[in-house]
Motif scaffolding. Structure first.
Motif, PDB file in Angstrom:
ATOM      1  N   ILE A 167      13.323  75.178  11.835  1.00 20.18           N
ATOM      2  CA  ILE A 167      14.284  74.644  10.882  1.00 20.18           C
ATOM      3  C   ILE A 167      13.563  74.321   9.585  1.00 20.18           C
ATOM      4  CG2 ILE A 167      15.872  72.751  10.387  1.00 20.18           C
ATOM      5  CD1 ILE A 167      16.325  72.496  13.394  1.00 20.18           C
ATOM      6  N   GLY A 168      14.084  74.820   8.494  1.00 26.31           N
ATOM      7  CA  GLY A 168      13.449  74.539   7.213  1.00 26.31           C
ATOM      8  C   GLY A 168      14.383  74.881   6.066  1.00 26.31           C
ATOM      9  N   PRO A 169      14.010  74.496   4.870  1.00 22.41           N
ATOM     10  CA  PRO A 169      12.819  73.692   4.580  1.00 22.41           C
ATOM     11  C   PRO A 169      13.026  72.227   4.945  1.00 22.41           C
ATOM     12  CG  PRO A 169      14.063  74.054   2.580  1.00 22.41           C
ATOM     13  CD  PRO A 169      14.758  74.856   3.658  1.00 22.41           C
ATOM     14  N   VAL A 170      11.926  71.546   5.256  1.00 21.90           N
ATOM     15  CA  VAL A 170      12.002  70.124   5.569  1.00 21.90           C
ATOM     16  C   VAL A 170      12.209  69.343   4.274  1.00 21.90           C
ATOM     17  CG1 VAL A 170      10.706  68.139   6.454  1.00 21.90           C
ATOM     18  CG2 VAL A 170      10.566  70.350   7.623  1.00 21.90           C
ATOM     19  N   PRO A 171      13.174  68.429   4.221  1.00 27.55           N
ATOM     20  CA  PRO A 171      13.393  67.646   3.006  1.00 27.55           C
ATOM     21  C   PRO A 171      12.126  66.910   2.587  1.00 27.55           C
ATOM     22  CG  PRO A 171      15.193  67.309   4.565  1.00 27.55           C
ATOM     23  CD  PRO A 171      14.132  68.082   5.290  1.00 27.55           C
ATOM     24  N   SER A 172      11.899  66.840   1.294  1.00 22.61           N
ATOM     25  CA  SER A 172      10.711  66.156   0.792  1.00 22.61           C
ATOM     26  C   SER A 172      10.895  64.652   0.854  1.00 22.61           C
ATOM     27  CB  SER A 172      10.430  66.594  -0.648  1.00 22.61           C
ATOM     28  OG  SER A 172      11.530  66.262  -1.482  1.00 22.61           O
ATOM     29  N   GLY A 173       9.796  63.946   0.638  1.00 23.09           N
ATOM     30  CA  GLY A 173       9.827  62.486   0.656  1.00 23.09           C
ATOM     31  C   GLY A 173       9.019  61.938   1.805  1.00 23.09           C
ATOM     32  N   SER A 174       9.213  60.657   2.087  1.00 21.05           N
ATOM     33  CA  SER A 174       8.505  60.013   3.180  1.00 21.05           C
ATOM     34  C   SER A 174       8.989  60.567   4.516  1.00 21.05           C
ATOM     35  CB  SER A 174       8.724  58.503   3.136  1.00 21.05           C
ATOM     36  OG  SER A 174      10.093  58.210   3.391  1.00 21.05           O
ATOM     37  N   TYR A 175       8.268  60.201   5.602  1.00 24.15           N
ATOM     38  CA  TYR A 175       8.715  60.603   6.929  1.00 24.15           C
ATOM     39  C   TYR A 175      10.146  60.139   7.186  1.00 24.15           C
ATOM     40  CZ  TYR A 175       4.067  62.114   8.544  1.00 24.15           C
ATOM     41  OH  TYR A 175       2.890  62.777   8.729  1.00 24.15           O
ATOM     42  N   GLU A 194      22.707  76.294  16.948  1.00 20.75           N
ATOM     43  CA  GLU A 194      21.901  76.081  18.146  1.00 20.75           C
ATOM     44  C   GLU A 194      20.611  75.330  17.844  1.00 20.75           C
ATOM     45  OE1 GLU A 194      20.516  75.963  21.971  1.00 20.75           O
ATOM     46  OE2 GLU A 194      22.540  76.456  21.231  1.00 20.75           O
ATOM     47  N   ARG A 195      19.904  75.715  16.784  1.00 24.63           N
ATOM     48  CA  ARG A 195      18.629  75.060  16.496  1.00 24.63           C
ATOM     49  C   ARG A 195      18.824  73.599  16.107  1.00 24.63           C
ATOM     50  NH1 ARG A 195      15.639  78.981  12.339  1.00 24.63           N
ATOM     51  NH2 ARG A 195      17.748  78.933  11.457  1.00 24.63           N
ATOM     52  N   HIS A 196      19.859  73.318  15.320  1.00 26.67           N
ATOM     53  CA  HIS A 196      20.101  71.928  14.947  1.00 26.67           C
ATOM     54  C   HIS A 196      20.561  71.100  16.149  1.00 26.67           C
ATOM     55  CE1 HIS A 196      20.024  73.482  10.776  1.00 26.67           C
ATOM     56  NE2 HIS A 196      19.635  72.263  10.481  1.00 26.67           N
ATOM     57  N   HIS A 197      21.329  71.736  17.045  1.00 31.12           N
ATOM     58  CA  HIS A 197      21.718  71.013  18.263  1.00 31.12           C
ATOM     59  C   HIS A 197      20.495  70.700  19.111  1.00 31.12           C
ATOM     60  CE1 HIS A 197      24.058  69.723  21.709  1.00 31.12           C
ATOM     61  NE2 HIS A 197      23.321  70.520  22.450  1.00 31.12           N
ATOM     62  N   ARG A 198      19.568  71.633  19.205  1.00 29.94           N
ATOM     63  CA  ARG A 198      18.345  71.395  19.990  1.00 29.94           C
ATOM     64  C   ARG A 198      17.502  70.287  19.368  1.00 29.94           C
ATOM     65  NH1 ARG A 198      15.239  76.820  20.649  1.00 29.94           N
ATOM     66  NH2 ARG A 198      13.786  75.419  21.734  1.00 29.94           N
ATOM     67  N   LEU A 199      17.505  70.225  18.043  1.00 28.46           N
ATOM     68  CA  LEU A 199      16.783  69.134  17.375  1.00 28.46           C
ATOM     69  C   LEU A 199      17.368  67.788  17.791  1.00 28.46           C
ATOM     70  CD1 LEU A 199      14.782  68.012  15.248  1.00 28.46           C
ATOM     71  CD2 LEU A 199      16.590  68.336  13.535  1.00 28.46           C
ATOM     72  N   SER A 241      12.560  62.287   5.179  1.00 26.92           N
ATOM     73  CA  SER A 241      12.645  63.631   5.753  1.00 26.92           C
ATOM     74  C   SER A 241      13.433  63.624   7.052  1.00 26.92           C
ATOM     75  CB  SER A 241      11.233  64.185   6.000  1.00 26.92           C
ATOM     76  OG  SER A 241      10.531  64.344   4.792  1.00 26.92           O
ATOM     77  N   ALA A 242      13.141  62.636   7.918  1.00 29.60           N
ATOM     78  CA  ALA A 242      13.854  62.540   9.186  1.00 29.60           C
ATOM     79  C   ALA A 242      15.343  62.327   8.962  1.00 29.60           C
ATOM     80  CB  ALA A 242      13.275  61.404  10.023  1.00 29.60           C
ATOM     81  N   ALA A 243      15.697  61.443   8.023  1.00 29.92           N
ATOM     82  CA  ALA A 243      17.103  61.174   7.754  1.00 29.92           C
ATOM     83  C   ALA A 243      17.811  62.420   7.251  1.00 29.92           C
ATOM     84  CB  ALA A 243      17.230  60.037   6.736  1.00 29.92           C
ATOM     85  N   GLY A 244      17.161  63.170   6.365  1.00 34.25           N
ATOM     86  CA  GLY A 244      17.765  64.396   5.863  1.00 34.25           C
ATOM     87  C   GLY A 244      17.989  65.428   6.949  1.00 34.25           C
ATOM     88  N   LEU A 245      17.000  65.583   7.827  1.00 36.89           N
ATOM     89  CA  LEU A 245      17.119  66.557   8.912  1.00 36.89           C
ATOM     90  C   LEU A 245      18.201  66.159   9.907  1.00 36.89           C
ATOM     91  CD1 LEU A 245      13.311  67.184   9.462  1.00 36.89           C
ATOM     92  CD2 LEU A 245      14.987  68.936   8.813  1.00 36.89           C
ATOM     93  N   LEU A 246      18.259  64.887  10.260  1.00 35.32           N
ATOM     94  CA  LEU A 246      19.253  64.434  11.233  1.00 35.32           C
ATOM     95  C   LEU A 246      20.662  64.470  10.659  1.00 35.32           C
ATOM     96  CD1 LEU A 246      17.241  61.478  12.793  1.00 35.32           C
ATOM     97  CD2 LEU A 246      17.764  63.669  13.873  1.00 35.32           C
ATOM     98  N   THR A 247      20.789  64.155   9.377  1.00 35.55           N
ATOM     99  CA  THR A 247      22.099  64.264   8.733  1.00 35.55           C
ATOM    100  C   THR A 247      22.592  65.700   8.757  1.00 35.55           C
ATOM    101  OG1 THR A 247      21.651  62.378   7.283  1.00 35.55           O
ATOM    102  CG2 THR A 247      23.376  63.904   6.590  1.00 35.55           C
ATOM    103  N   ALA A 248      21.694  66.645   8.428  1.00 34.89           N
ATOM    104  CA  ALA A 248      22.063  68.062   8.434  1.00 34.89           C
ATOM    105  C   ALA A 248      22.402  68.531   9.838  1.00 34.89           C
ATOM    106  CB  ALA A 248      20.924  68.896   7.850  1.00 34.89           C
ATOM    107  N   ALA A 249      21.620  68.091  10.824  1.00 29.53           N
ATOM    108  CA  ALA A 249      21.875  68.515  12.205  1.00 29.53           C
ATOM    109  C   ALA A 249      23.211  67.987  12.711  1.00 29.53           C
ATOM    110  CB  ALA A 249      20.738  68.040  13.107  1.00 29.53           C
ATOM    111  N   ALA A 250      23.530  66.731  12.377  1.00 35.17           N
ATOM    112  CA  ALA A 250      24.799  66.152  12.816  1.00 35.17           C
ATOM    113  C   ALA A 250      25.988  66.860  12.180  1.00 35.17           C
ATOM    114  CB  ALA A 250      24.830  64.664  12.478  1.00 35.17           C
ATOM    115  N   ALA A 251      25.792  67.425  11.001  1.00 38.51           N
ATOM    116  CA  ALA A 251      26.881  68.106  10.296  1.00 38.51           C
ATOM    117  C   ALA A 251      27.047  69.551  10.736  1.00 38.51           C
ATOM    118  CB  ALA A 251      26.623  68.058   8.783  1.00 38.51           C
TER     119      ALA A 251
END
Length: 407
Positions: free
Chosen positions: A289-297, A315-320, A300-310
């Protein structure tokens, strides 16, 4: 023999009974807003003459104000009374390595002043005492007050101050706060009573008073932001432990993570390594999954989880989400197996970003891993929960003192 009438502090005397009625009326005004004398009498069970005397007494003491009148009924409107917001003020500070966020609230709980002091480097904003006083003064100035107008201050920090040594423990990432004389120096610099509380505990206070844990006496708040931690509320009270370290679950050894030794030096532990915010970008990279959002951990984690929940169908976001939920449930299983709480609140940016999809997955995993079945909810206090908890805590003590008319 019963105490004589008028003896201060003697249960059942007129002075104590009046003070109890005064406090009941003040609490009703805080809860409902402006009320008429008749309405206060009905809610407290007091007669009209007694309610009138009570309101006259509180008005003379500067605790209530007589304001407008009721509308929409035939005849002259009834006078409305409300808590005097300027009768006292309380302040809160939320301290992180990057900034100190300060706010001042009036007696009704309304925030009247706010200030943010950046502290991006070890010495960028001066010594800790100067940082604290500058942050407080900034909020006080924004409120149009003087420092001496603040009745009480609650400071929220990572970790906890050891009651035996006065040193801050469990927070090696907070520079400048570990001197054994720091609390004495702060007491000398601040002209108000100061309380210190763990930041996650204050987030739990905010959820208990204002958010998802209202009405619950036993709950765990799992926090994931700069670090992974928990707050334990048992019988309606925070459980802090012998040294204030209760809830430092980031140090918890868990399956699936290497055993971390000398955790006080590393500032981390198994659960932190397995499910802290820093684990989410690594998981995303492993899943392509990429690109990883920039910023602090945390960002970045918040951006990735927000995208995955949406993206529930991806499949890849569900696995995350699924993999991260399993990691979170692995540590939570130990907590709920020992504490058997009624409720678990997921809080902190790196958890609330996953929203309902992440919550549901953690709930399912936890039911597989632990015998107790607490209900999981997403925290509702998402805007500055530590600061809001600090203000709630400072106001609670301030009201107890200011509203006590028996003295």
């Amino acid at each position: 023999m019963a105490g004589t009438a008028g003896t201060p502090g003697t249960p059942g005397t007129p002075r104590v009974l009046r003070a109890m009625n005064d406090r009941a009326a003040l609490d009703l005004l805080l809860e409902h807003g402006p009320l008429s004398r008749t309405r206060i009498g009905k809610l407290t069970g007091l007669s009209k003459p007694t309610a009138s005397q009570l309101l006259a007494r509180l008005e003379a003491a500067g605790l209530v104000l007589a304001g407008g009148t009721t509308e929409g009924r035939p005849g002259p409107g009834a006078r409305l009374y409300e808590v005097n917001p300027a009768a006292a003020h309380a302040a809160g500070l939320d301290v992180t390595p990057d900034r100190i966020l300060a706010a001042v609230a009036d007696l009704t709980g309304r925030t009247v002043g706010r200030y943010e002091l950046p502290t991006p480097g070890r010495r960028a904003a001066g010594p800790v005492v100067q940082q604290v006083t500058d942050a407080l003064d900034g909020a006080v100035k924004a409120a149009g007050l003087a420092r001496g107008d603040v009745h009480r201050l609650v400071i929220g920090t990572p970790g906890a101050f050891d009651p035996g040594t006065g040193r801050l423990r469990y927070a090696s990432h907070l520079p400048g706060w570990h001197s054994p004389t720091l609390l004495d120096e702060l007491a000398a610099a601040l002209p108000v009573p100061v309380e210190y509380e763990n930041d996650v505990n204050l987030a739990a206070v905010a959820e208990q008073r204002l958010g998802a844990a209202r009405g619950h006496e036993d709950f765990v708040l799992l926090w994931n932001q700069e670090g992974l931690g928990a707050a334990l509320v048992l019988g309606g009270r925070l459980h802090r432990g012998w040294t204030g370290g209760a809830g430092e679950v980031g140090f918890l050894p868990v399956p699936g993570a290497p055993l971390v030794r000398k955790v006080s030096r590393t500032g981390s532990g198994g659960f932190q390594e397995l499910a802290g915010a820093q684990a989410v970008p690594r998981l995303a990279h492993e899943l392509g999954i990429g690109p990883v959002p920039s910023g602090s951990y945390t960002e970045s984690a918040a951006g990735l989880l927000t995208a995955a929940a949406a993206r529930p169908g991806d499949e890849r976001h569900h696995r995350l989400l699924q993999t991260y939920a399993t990691r979170l449930a692995t540590g939570l299983a130990s907590l709920v197996s020992v504490l058997d709480p009624e409720l678990v609140v997921l809080s902190g940016t790196a958890l609330t970003a996953g929203g309902e999809p992440l919550r549901a997955l953690v709930q399912d995993e936890l039911e597989e891993l632990a015998a107790p079945r607490p209900r999981l909810v997403v925290g509702e206090v998402t805007d500055d929960p530590v600061l809001r908890g600090a203000l709630v805590s400072a106001l609670a003590t301030t009201r107890d003192e200011v509203f006590d008319t028996s003295r």
